[in-house]
Enzyme design. Structure first.
Site, PDB file in Angstrom:
ATOM      1  N   LYS A 272       0.856  -1.188   0.000  1.00 12.15           N
ATOM      2  CA  LYS A 272       0.000   0.000   0.000  1.00 12.15           C
ATOM      3  C   LYS A 272       0.897   1.245   0.000  1.00 12.15           C
ATOM      4  O   LYS A 272       1.899   1.296   0.702  1.00 12.15           O
ATOM      5  CB  LYS A 272      -0.913  -0.004   1.227  1.00 12.15           C
ATOM      6  CG  LYS A 272      -2.017  -1.053   1.133  1.00 12.15           C
ATOM      7  CD  LYS A 272      -3.005  -0.924   2.259  1.00 12.15           C
ATOM      8  CE  LYS A 272      -4.059  -2.029   2.177  1.00 12.15           C
ATOM      9  NZ  LYS A 272      -4.978  -1.853   1.025  1.00 12.15           N
ATOM     10  N   ASP A 344      -2.428  -7.614  -2.399  1.00  8.43           N
ATOM     11  CA  ASP A 344      -3.260  -6.763  -1.551  1.00  8.43           C
ATOM     12  C   ASP A 344      -4.726  -7.206  -1.556  1.00  8.43           C
ATOM     13  O   ASP A 344      -5.526  -6.729  -0.765  1.00  8.43           O
ATOM     14  CB  ASP A 344      -3.138  -5.294  -2.008  1.00  8.43           C
ATOM     15  CG  ASP A 344      -3.589  -4.310  -0.939  1.00  8.43           C
ATOM     16  OD1 ASP A 344      -3.826  -4.746   0.209  1.00  8.43           O
ATOM     17  OD2 ASP A 344      -3.705  -3.114  -1.248  1.00  8.43           O
ATOM     18  N   ARG A 348      -9.940 -11.869   0.690  1.00  9.10           N
ATOM     19  CA  ARG A 348     -10.724 -12.912   0.029  1.00  9.10           C
ATOM     20  C   ARG A 348     -10.023 -14.276   0.080  1.00  9.10           C
ATOM     21  O   ARG A 348     -10.667 -15.312   0.044  1.00  9.10           O
ATOM     22  CB  ARG A 348     -11.033 -12.471  -1.409  1.00  9.10           C
ATOM     23  CG  ARG A 348      -9.828 -12.272  -2.255  1.00  9.10           C
ATOM     24  CD  ARG A 348     -10.119 -11.510  -3.553  1.00  9.10           C
ATOM     25  NE  ARG A 348     -10.319 -10.069  -3.336  1.00  9.10           N
ATOM     26  CZ  ARG A 348     -10.601  -9.198  -4.306  1.00  9.10           C
ATOM     27  NH1 ARG A 348     -10.762  -9.614  -5.552  1.00  9.10           N
ATOM     28  NH2 ARG A 348     -10.760  -7.926  -4.024  1.00  9.10           N
TER      29      ARG A 348
HETATM   30  N1  BES Z   1      -8.330  -4.155   3.377  1.00 10.98           N
HETATM   31  C1  BES Z   1      -8.374  -3.719   2.035  1.00 10.98           C
HETATM   32  C2  BES Z   1      -9.669  -3.012   1.681  1.00 10.98           C
HETATM   33  C3  BES Z   1      -9.844  -1.645   2.251  1.00 10.98           C
HETATM   34  C4  BES Z   1      -9.387  -0.551   1.577  1.00 10.98           C
HETATM   35  C5  BES Z   1     -10.551  -1.462   3.426  1.00 10.98           C
HETATM   36  C6  BES Z   1      -9.589   0.706   2.078  1.00 10.98           C
HETATM   37  C7  BES Z   1     -10.764  -0.213   3.914  1.00 10.98           C
HETATM   38  C8  BES Z   1     -10.292   0.877   3.246  1.00 10.98           C
HETATM   39  C9  BES Z   1      -8.247  -4.918   1.104  1.00 10.98           C
HETATM   40  O1  BES Z   1      -7.485  -5.960   1.555  1.00 10.98           O
HETATM   41  C10 BES Z   1      -7.606  -4.403  -0.139  1.00 10.98           C
HETATM   42  O2  BES Z   1      -6.488  -4.013  -0.074  1.00 10.98           O
HETATM   43  N2  BES Z   1      -8.342  -4.437  -1.235  1.00 10.98           N
HETATM   44  C11 BES Z   1      -7.851  -3.957  -2.472  1.00 10.98           C
HETATM   45  C12 BES Z   1      -8.274  -4.929  -3.529  1.00 10.98           C
HETATM   46  C13 BES Z   1      -7.635  -4.691  -4.860  1.00 10.98           C
HETATM   47  C14 BES Z   1      -6.153  -5.006  -4.789  1.00 10.98           C
HETATM   48  C15 BES Z   1      -8.325  -5.562  -5.851  1.00 10.98           C
HETATM   49  C16 BES Z   1      -8.473  -2.588  -2.716  1.00 10.98           C
HETATM   50  O3  BES Z   1      -9.637  -2.394  -2.402  1.00 10.98           O
HETATM   51  O4  BES Z   1      -7.756  -1.723  -3.217  1.00 10.98           O
HETATM   52 ZN    ZN Z   2      -7.340  -6.145   3.604  1.00 10.64          ZN
HETATM   53 MN    MN Z   3      -5.415  -5.651   1.112  1.00 11.37          MN
END
Ligand code: BES
Ligand code: ZN
Ligand code: MN
Length: 496
Positions: A272, A344, A348
């Protein structure tokens, strides 16, 4: 804090004595609250309201101090347009009033808010939950706590025995919400997979539930390659938590709650970056906090006929020489192979194995809660969680429970054609689809790990677990979102 209902037939002062009275007024004329305020203040009321510019707008309040008189503080709260007043406005007004009253030092507090036309049990529960949750404060991580005074007793005026019955589950539900808030707010060096397992053990001990914690070896034996792949980059061992509530008699219905339990999500090698809220990723265990909070509440309520399993595949998503690479192929416990095109999209992967395990319990329904996608936050914002389910019956029951609990859900489509976005050339599927519709492909990914025909619903709570500022019943910070919906759904299902 203790709650009770008190019917009023005549002057309030004849049935209730206390130091602080909250009276709700509609805009512009005031309604029944107006008469009560006049009874206490006298003819001068109009002048006071004018001078203090009180227009009874929602959220507006003024405190009239009356030293030597009883009640010593009279707090007038604005309720806005009577045509728009309902259970939600009642919650908001109760929470705002409680905060004002506590700040004024209320000990023995009473609320006079319009509940005519509302179901008394629902109105009483909504008011009491709003007062208690609105006054929640978390000072665990301050070296010196700020002094906070809470009312010892809160009387809901104008509600009789029917209202009183509505208070039965308030304390248990609020304890569950508060537990969830504490877990979510705890920083990632305190809330770890190990500490979540300890929280589950504490609930099990306190309320006589069953607890099984699967260690890495146990999960390996079950073939949970997707979950363990996420966990392998962390120095902290994964903990797969399985907590079970069994009713005293026979169970006629068995449900499984699954919560995403990433105690920190760095993104892994798809790290991130600035602006992606990496510093907030302690709340990536919000789903697990919600299901553990619900478990705590249900354990105290002890509904008959209902068996509840709570599953959390907890771990961290970190970077190390042993972490998964973008491009790795993992095998989940149902044999499906997954190409990791983005490390990231880890939630899932952990949920995949948790859902396979949940299906093995042969339940009547599975509900998972997860801070799964940023895309859901973009779609629905911070006040509404996304709901996906192939089962209309389950979706409707959850929407109704959300309404009863005062949490907003919006049903989203499980659009089958978008599954092409998860096609992989080398494995059965990829873990990440294209950016458009990202919360939908995430839900479709999960669906692949749920047995066909088994009623399942997925709640994406990425936007609702946290609030930067206080809003309604929620303080700034962790909201405990999901607990009230789950408890309302479980209790209704047990009664049905
Ligand atoms: N934990 C995050 C989702 C998230 C993002 C929660 C912002 C709260 C605030 C999740 O694991 C994630 O990183 N999802 C990615 C998925 C993408 C790589 C397909 C996302 O949402 O960017
Ligand atoms: Zn996450
Ligand atoms: Mn993530």
């Amino acid at each position: 804090m203790e709650f009770r209902c008190l019917a009023v037939n005549g002057p309030v002062k004849e049935v209730w004595t206390g130091d602080t009275l909250v009276v709700g007024l509609f805009a512009p004329a005031g309604g029944s609250g107006r008469h009560l305020a006049e009874e206490l203040v006298g003819d001068g009321l109009e002048g006071v309201l004018h001078r203090r510019r009180f227009e009874a707008k929602p959220g507006q309040s003024i405190t009239l101090e009356r030293p030597g008189d009883a009640p010593a503080s009279l707090i007038l709260v604005g309720l806005g347009d009577p045509g728009e007043f309902g259970l939600d406005a009642l919650r908001q007004a109760s929470a705002a009033a409680a905060r004002t009253a506590a700040a004024a030092g209320a000990e023995e507090l009473a609320l006079w808010l319009p509940v005519e036309g509302l179901e008394p049990a629902a109105a009483a529960a909504a008011m009491a939950e709003a007062v208690r949750l609105g006054l929640y404060a978390d000072q665990r991580f301050k070296s010196e706590a700020e002094p906070q005074s809470l009312p010892s007793r809160v009387t809901l005026l104008g509600l009789g025995p029917e209202g009183e019955a509505g208070l039965a589950h308030v304390a248990a539900t609020c304890s569950g919400v508060e537990l969830a808030r504490r877990l979510v707010a705890a920083p990632p060096n305190k809330a770890t997979p190990q500490s979540l397992a300890e929280e589950a053990a504490a609930i099990a001990d306190a309320f006589g539930l069953e607890l099984k914690v699967l260690e890495r070896d146990d999960c390996e034996a079950l073939g949970m390659g997707a979950y363990l792949g996420v966990a392998q980059g962390s120095d902290l061992p994964p903990k797969f938590i399985h907590l079970t509530y069994r009713p005293a008699g026979a169970a006629t219905r068995r449900v499984v709650l699954v919560g995403k339990g990433l105690t920190f999500d760095s993104g892994g090698y798809n790290l991130k970056t600035a602006g992606s809220q990496i510093e907030m990723m302690k709340y990536d265990m919000g789903g697990s906090a919600a299901v553990l909070g619900a478990a705590r509440a249900i354990a105290e309520i002890r509904p008959a006929g209902l068996e509840v399993h709570v599953i959390v595949a907890s771990c961290e998503n970190m970077i190390s020489g042993g972490a998964i690479h973008p491009g790795d192929v993992l095998t989940a416990s149902n044999g499906k192979t997954i190409e990791i095109n983005n490390t990231d999209a880890e939630g899932r992967l952990t949920l995949a194995d948790a859902l396979v395990y949940a299906c093995g319990l042969e339940p009547d329904a599975i509900v998972d809660l997860a801070t799964l996608t940023g895309a859901c936050v973009i779609a629905l914002g911070e006040e509404i969680a996304g709901l996906w389910s192939p089962s209309d019956g389950l979706a409707e029951a959850l929407l109704a429970a959300g309404k009863a609990g005062g949490e907003d859900l919006w049903r989203m489509p499980l659009r089958g054609s978008y599954k092409t976005g998860l096609k992989s050339h080398i494995a059965d599927l990829k873990n990440t689809g294209p950016r458009p519709g990202g919360s939908i492909t995430a839900a479709l990914f999960l669906q692949d790990f749920v047995s066909k025909g088994l009623p399942w619903a997925h709640l994406d709570i990425a936007g609702t677990v946290w609030s930067d500022k206080a809003r309604g019943l929620d303080p700034a910070g962790a909201t405990g979102f999901g607990v009230r919906t789950l408890v309302a759904w479980l209790v209704a299902g047990a009664a049905a």
